[in-house]
Motif scaffolding. Structure first.
Motif, short mmCIF file in Angstrom:
data_model
loop_
_atom_site.label_atom_id
_atom_site.label_comp_id
_atom_site.label_asym_id
_atom_site.label_seq_id
_atom_site.Cartn_x
_atom_site.Cartn_y
_atom_site.Cartn_z
N PHE A 4 0.84 -1.18 0.00
CA PHE A 4 0.00 0.00 0.00
C PHE A 4 0.88 1.24 0.00
N THR A 5 0.38 2.27 -0.63
CA THR A 5 1.08 3.55 -0.63
C THR A 5 0.54 4.38 0.52
N LEU A 6 1.45 4.80 1.38
CA LEU A 6 1.07 5.63 2.51
C LEU A 6 1.76 6.98 2.37
N ASP A 7 1.01 8.03 2.62
CA ASP A 7 1.61 9.36 2.56
C ASP A 7 2.03 9.81 3.96
N GLY A 8 2.54 11.01 4.05
CA GLY A 8 3.02 11.53 5.33
C GLY A 8 1.94 11.63 6.38
N VAL A 9 0.71 11.93 5.96
CA VAL A 9 -0.41 12.03 6.91
C VAL A 9 -0.74 10.64 7.45
N ASP A 10 -0.79 9.64 6.57
CA ASP A 10 -1.03 8.27 7.03
C ASP A 10 0.02 7.86 8.06
N LYS A 11 1.27 8.15 7.75
CA LYS A 11 2.38 7.82 8.65
C LYS A 11 2.21 8.53 9.99
N ALA A 12 1.84 9.80 9.96
CA ALA A 12 1.64 10.56 11.20
C ALA A 12 0.49 9.97 12.02
N ILE A 13 -0.58 9.56 11.34
CA ILE A 13 -1.71 8.92 12.04
C ILE A 13 -1.25 7.63 12.71
N LEU A 14 -0.51 6.82 11.96
CA LEU A 14 -0.03 5.55 12.52
C LEU A 14 0.89 5.77 13.72
N LEU A 15 1.75 6.77 13.63
CA LEU A 15 2.63 7.08 14.77
C LEU A 15 1.81 7.45 16.01
N GLN A 16 0.76 8.26 15.83
CA GLN A 16 -0.08 8.66 16.95
C GLN A 16 -0.83 7.45 17.53
N LEU A 17 -1.38 6.61 16.65
CA LEU A 17 -2.12 5.44 17.13
C LEU A 17 -1.21 4.45 17.85
N LYS A 19 1.29 5.25 19.68
CA LYS A 19 1.54 5.82 21.01
C LYS A 19 0.36 5.56 21.94
N ASN A 20 -0.86 5.76 21.39
CA ASN A 20 -2.06 5.57 22.21
C ASN A 20 -3.26 5.41 21.28
N ALA A 21 -3.73 4.19 21.13
CA ALA A 21 -4.85 3.91 20.24
C ALA A 21 -6.17 4.47 20.77
N ASP A 22 -6.20 4.90 22.03
CA ASP A 22 -7.41 5.50 22.61
C ASP A 22 -7.51 6.99 22.36
N GLN A 49 -7.36 -2.03 5.02
CA GLN A 49 -6.20 -2.54 4.29
C GLN A 49 -5.37 -3.52 5.12
N GLY A 50 -5.69 -3.65 6.40
CA GLY A 50 -4.95 -4.57 7.26
C GLY A 50 -3.66 -3.98 7.81
N ILE A 51 -3.42 -2.70 7.60
CA ILE A 51 -2.23 -2.06 8.16
C ILE A 51 -2.39 -1.93 9.66
N ILE A 52 -3.58 -1.55 10.10
CA ILE A 52 -3.92 -1.59 11.53
C ILE A 52 -4.63 -2.92 11.73
#
Length: 157
Positions: A4-17, A19-22, A49-52
């Protein structure tokens, strides 16, 4: 495996999740420069997509009395499909085994085992070796945990 192609926003979202998925979606959206609805849609897409894979609570092993971490290396008794399937089922049935890998090299399998103490490990060990034919088993006891994280590195994205 689908890529999958992930952009910088996707990456930032994943980094935040990671840290704390809540974290509320509105807070994540603010941190990544989106409004709530587009951020929520991206999170839904990452899940679809199964990334999370899932969102879980991480428990403190020592607080729950699981003070001993043991790495168990195993050499297979045989290398046929039936034995491999039987061993995988046998090992997967133990709650004490929190990670289970088939390896290359001298040992065929690596198990990460969490137990209360040496007596608890001895009981686990007896159940493990009595349940299936093994060639060799060696155990290493972790003296100190230097680093532990469930966060995946994303710098390569």
């Amino acid at each position: 495996m689908k890529k999958f192609t992930l952009d910088g926003v996707d990456k930032a979202i994943l980094l935040q999740l990671q840290k704390n998925a809540d974290t509320p979606v509105a807070d994540i959206a603010e941190q990544v420069g989106l409004t709530t609805t587009p951020c929520w849609r991206r999170i839904q897409r990452l899940e679809t997509q199964g990334i999370i894979a899932k969102r879980v609570a991480l428990l403190q092993a020592k607080t729950l009395g699981l003070a001993m971490t043991v790495f168990v290396q195993i050499k297979a008794a045989r290398h046929d499909g039936k034995w491999l399937d039987d061993f995988a089922k046998h090992a997967a049935s133990f709650d004490e085994i929190v990670e289970f890998y088939r390896m290359s090299g001298e040992y065929d399998y690596l198990l990460k085992v969490l137990v209360k103490d040496m007596d608890d490990f001895d009981l686990f060990y007896k159940r493990l070796v009595n349940g299936i034919d093994l060639n060799d088993v060696t155990s290493s006891f972790a003296m100190e945990q230097i680093k532990y994280t469930t966060a995946l590195p994303l710098h390569h994205l």
